[in-house]
Design a protein around this motif. Structure first.
Motif: not given
Ligand code: PLP
Length: 275
Positions: A165, A125, A153-154, A127-128, A150
């Motif tokens: 994206c 997580l 969120r794919k 990436s969030e 990522v």
């Protein structure tokens, strides 16, 4: 540079140490030096790896990273910061906290989640927090296709559409632009796509080379940072950086048993092969 205090533009690079010298801060320092900039390296992690595999890594405490950055930013004129391996949400938050006080600095994000061989270099997580805390401060993010999936969120096991994206990563009102690199795609050519506010502005096609390279993403992001620090507009910086990277790959070498390493210290502008 000015006559009284001549010095090259300073670019701060925030990332991990790779003892093989292929990726991370070594790649950043070599690229920036070769392109006429001074690199100010802020270390986020010590990794144990070679040209074949990442074995483990240890993160530096977020407070130490904040202090490293602040100390140099208080001392030098830094116009561009490039981030690579950040590793944890605490580190992303520390980098964001420092840079949110310095909106005059241009931020280039190379979102490192794993090595080229798919070994993890960050917590789940991450990436969030990059999307939430760093993207709003950034001028450019340059994911490869799996990293773009990522961030968007794919599902990374499905076929990934770069345009879709990009629209999800940098929406129509975002300041941050996006370069999605095609090195990890299946296509015979490598297609790099540049987006502004989710719309494609330009794409470049390059011959796919025979070998795998360790540190090519770091080299590209640092070369872009060098161009921006030297006053180029983003599109010119992307042009120049890709020429530098392709030349460094064409002159790359294999010092170990795994991937090749880009040769960032030999730059002959005549070498690049544009399709
Ligand atoms: N930063 C560090 C410290 C690494 O170890 C790696 C890969 O192993 C990367 C960044 C990303 O490397 P690349 O440019 O090959 O994507």
């Amino acid at each position: 540079m000015n006559r009284r205090n001549p010095h090259p533009p300073v670019v701060m690079v925030v990332g991990g140490m790779d003892p093989s010298g292929g990726a991370g801060l070594c790649a950043d320092i070599q690229t920036l030096s070769a392109m006429g900039c001074h690199a100010a390296p802020v270390i986020t992690a010590i990794t144990v790896q070679d040209t074949s595999a990442v074995k483990c890594y240890q993160l530096v405490e977020a407070e130490m990273i904040r202090s490293q950055m602040q100390s140099v930013l208080d001392d030098m004129t830094v116009s561009v910061v490039k981030t690579g391996m950040l590793g944890s949400r605490e580190i992303v938050a520390a980098v964001s906290e420092v840079l949110s006080q310095r909106t005059d600095i241009q931020l280039i994000i190379d979102p490192v989640f794993s090595s080229n061989n798919s070994e993890a270099l960050s917590e789940y997580l991450l990436s969030e927090s990059i999307s939430e805390l760093l993207l709003p401060l950034a001028s450019l993010i340059c994911p490869n296709i799996p990293e773009a999936a990522v961030l968007a969120r794919k599902d990374i096991t499905a076929t990934i559409d770069a345009d879709e994206c990009a629209a999800l990563i940098c929406s129509s009102d975002a300041k941050c632009e996006c370069l999605i690199t095609g090195t990890h795609a299946e296509s015979s050519l490598v297609v790099n796509r540049y987006y502004r506010q989710g719309r494609k502005i330009k794409e470049w096609e390059w011959q796919r080379l025979e070998f795998d390279y360790h540190g090519s993403g770091c080299t590209l992001a640092s070369a872009i940072a060098a161009g921006i620090a030297q006053g180029l507009q983003m599109e010119q910086a992307l042009d120049k950086a890709q020429l530098f990277v392709i030349d460094s790959l064409l002159t790359g070498f294999k010092p170990g048993h795994g991937q090749h390493i880009p040769n960032r210290l030999f730059h002959d502008p005549g070498l690049n092969i544009k399709v």
